[in-house]
Enzyme design. Structure first.
Site, short mmCIF file in Angstrom:
data_model
loop_
_atom_site.label_atom_id
_atom_site.label_comp_id
_atom_site.label_asym_id
_atom_site.label_seq_id
_atom_site.Cartn_x
_atom_site.Cartn_y
_atom_site.Cartn_z
N HIS A 113 21.93 5.77 26.36
CA HIS A 113 22.66 6.31 27.52
C HIS A 113 23.80 5.35 27.79
O HIS A 113 23.64 4.14 27.58
CB HIS A 113 21.81 6.32 28.79
CG HIS A 113 20.53 7.10 28.73
ND1 HIS A 113 19.37 6.57 28.25
CD2 HIS A 113 20.24 8.35 29.14
CE1 HIS A 113 18.40 7.46 28.35
NE2 HIS A 113 18.89 8.56 28.88
N ASP A 117 22.71 2.26 29.50
CA ASP A 117 21.83 1.33 28.77
C ASP A 117 22.68 0.22 28.14
O ASP A 117 22.19 -0.88 27.90
CB ASP A 117 21.09 2.01 27.60
CG ASP A 117 20.28 3.20 28.04
OD1 ASP A 117 19.83 3.21 29.19
OD2 ASP A 117 20.13 4.13 27.22
#
Ligand code: XLS
Ligand code: NI
Ligand code: NI
Length: 438
Positions: A100, A103
C-alpha cells in the site's frame, strides 16, 4: 547491515529434513504439471505485514521490534524497511512484493509532501531492484486507514474525500508501474455501510464503479499491462461490505462494464468470513474466467475475524491448488497477506512463517497434481454427469428444447430412476490416501 544474519539462502532439503530454515516441499525449479513451482505460485511478500505489523492488538501494544535499528516515521526508517525486505526476499527466494502507498512511507499532513516521500522511496527501491529478479506484483492505495475515510472512500458521502481517494489511487498506480508492477488491487475495507438509516447504497455503488473506471483509464494510459483486481471481503472493518464475495463482486463488475479489466484477488481468510471455503471462492472466480491472484493466508475456525495466519492447512491448500492447476494460471501470484501470531515475536519467526506458508502451498500443489494424475475423483465427477452426454442432455445444453418438450419427455418416461449416490465418503477416503500415502 544484515538483519537476518542467522540464515543464508534458504534451500530445499526435502520432507525428511529437520532443518527449520530449509524448505521441505517448495523446490522452486521443480516442474509440476509442465511448469516450475515458482511460476505456478509466484510468491510475494506483503510489505505491510512482514515489515510493518509488530503485534499490536486491541488489548496491547507491539510485541515485536520492527524498528530495524532506526527511528520510525523517518525516511531513514522507510529505507531500512526496504533493505530488510530485500534481504528477506533474496534469502527466501521470493521474487515479488505487494504494497500500500502508506506501507512505504508514513502519510504526511499535506498530500504533496507524501507524494515527494513516495518519489524518493520508490527511487531507492528501484536501485535495490537493479540486478535482481525482484519486482512489484501489485500495488494498492490505503483508502481505509486515515480518518477521512471513516465514511468510505469511493463510497464516501463527501465528494472531497472521494477526490482524495482518487488522488491516492493515481499516485499508487504511478508507483506500481515505476516499480515494474503489472497489477493493481482494490480492497474496499471502508466501501460498505453500518446502517441503511444514513446510506444511499445505489449512489455509493455507482460512485465506486466510476472511480474504478477512472483508475482503469489512467492505468492503461501510463502502461499498466496486467489486471485490476477486486479483493472481496464481506465485513471488517465495515458491517456490510459491497465486495462481499467473488459472486457479488463479479456481478458488480459486469453491471458496470468493468469485467474486461478486472479479475479477483481471492484471500483465504476473507472467503471464510463470507462463510465460504477458500476453494469455493477460487472456483467461482475460475469458472467465470476471473481468477487473477491469491492473498495467501488462513483464518482460524474459532476466531471470527481476519486473523491472517500463515497457511498451514494442507487440505485447504490442496483444494486451492487444484483450482490453480485447472485455471490458465494466475496473472498475479500468491501474496502472503499473512502475519505472525502476536506471541511469535522474533525475526526467526518471520522467516519460519514464510517457510511454513510456502511449504504448505507447495505441498498442496504437489498433492493437487497427484489428485489429477490419479484421476479417480475427476472420473467420478465425469460419470456423475454422464446423462448430460445423452441425446436429451445434449439437446438441452444446446438450447434446442422448450419447456413443453421436456414436459412431453417426462410424461413418456413416466418416472425417474433411483437417484444415484454422491459417494462423498468414498471420495474423501480416496483424497486421504492421496494425501498420506507417501
Ligand atoms: C485486509 C486486506 C488487505 C488487502 C490489501 O483485510 O486483506 O490487506 O489485501 O489492501
Ligand atoms: Ni488481503
Ligand atoms: Ni485480510
Amino acid at each position: 547491515m544484515e538483519y537476518f544474519d542467522f540464515i543464508g539462502k534458504v534451500q530445499y532439503e526435502g520432507p525428511k529434513s529437520k532443518n527449520p530454515y530449509a524448505f521441505k516441499f517448495y523446490d522452486a525449479n521443480e516442474v509440476i504439471m509442465g511448469k516450475p513451482m515458482k511460476d505456478h505460485l509466484k510468491f510475494a511478500m506483503a510489505w505491510w505485514h512482514n515489515l510493518g505489523a509488530a503485534g499490536v492488538d486491541m488489548f496491547g501494544p507491539a510485541t515485536m521490534n520492527k524498528n530495524f535499528g532506526v527511528k520510525p516515521g523517518t525516511m531513514e526508517y522507510a529505507k531500512a524497511k526496504v533493505d530488510a525486505g530485500f534481504e528477506f526476499m533474496k534469502k527466501l527466494g521470493i521474487e515479488y512484493y505487494c504494497f500500500h502507498d502508506v506501507d512505504l512511507v508514513p502519510e504526511q499532513l499535506d498530500i504533496n509532501e507524501t507524494n515527494k516521500w513516495l518519489d524518493e522511496l520508490s527511487d531507492y527501491i528501484l536501485t535495490k531492484q537493479k540486478g535482481t529478479n525482484i519486482r512489484c506484483l501489485w500495488g494498492t492505495a490505503n483508502n481505509f486507514g486515515n480518518k477521512r475515510y471513516m465514511n468510505g472512500a469511493g463510497s464516501s458521502n463527501s465528494v472531497e474525500v472521494y477526490c482524495f481517494a482518487a488522488a491516492q489511487i493515481k499516485k499508487a498506480l504511478d508507483i506500481t508501474v515505476k516499480l515494474g508492477g503489472e497489477n493493481y488491487v482494490f480492497w474496499g475495507g471502508r466501501e460498505g455501510y453500518e446502517t441503511l438509516l444514513n446510506t444511499d447504497m445505489g449512489l455509493e455503488e455507482e460512485n465506486i464503479a466510476a472511480l474504478m473506471k477512472m483508475a482503469v483509464a489512467y492505468g492503461r494510459k501510463i502502461g499498466l499491462k496486467g489486471d485490476f483486481y477486486i479483493e472481496p471481503k464481506p465485513k471488517e472493518p465495515m458491517k456490510h461490505q459491497y465486495d462481499f464475495d467473488a459472486a457479488t463482486s463479479i456481478g458488480f463488475l459486469r453491471k458496470y462494464g468493468l469485467d474486461k479489466d478486472f479479475k479477483m484477488n481471492i484471500e483465504a481468510n476473507h472467503a471464510e468470513l463470507a462463510n465460504h471455503t477458500f476453494e469455493h471462492e477460487l472456483r467461482v472466480s475460475r469458472i467465470n474466467g476471473m481468477l487473477g491472484s491469491i492473498d495467501a493466508n488462513e483464518g482460524d475456525p474459532i476466531l471470527g475475524w481476519d486473523v491472517d495466519r500463515f497457511p498451514a492447512n494442507v487440505y485447504s491448500a490442496t483444494f486451492a491448488m487444484y483450482e490453480l492447476l485447472k485455471s490458465p494460471g494466475l496473472t498475479g501470484g500468491c501474496n502472503f497477506d499473512a502475519k505472525n501470531r502476536r506471541a511469535s515475536n522474533t525475526f526467526e519467526d518471520m522467516v519460519k512463517g514464510y517457510i511454513l506458508g510456502m511449504d504448505t502451498f507447495a505441498l498442496g500443489l504437489r498433492k493437487a497434481a497427484k489428485l489429477i494424475e490419479d484421476g479417480r475423483i475427476e472420473k467420478f465427477i465425469e460419470e456423475r454427469y454422464s446423462s448430460w452426454n445423452g441425446e436429451l442432455g445434449k439437446k438441452i445444453r444446446a438450447g434446442k428444447t422448450t419447456l413443453e418438450d421436456l414436459f412431453n419427455e417426462a410424461c413418456k418416461m413416466k418416472k425417474t430412476d433411483e437417484p444415484s449416490s454422491g459417494k462423498e465418503e468414498e471420495l474423501q477416503e480416496i483424497l486421504n490416501t492421496i494425501l498420506f500415502n507417501d
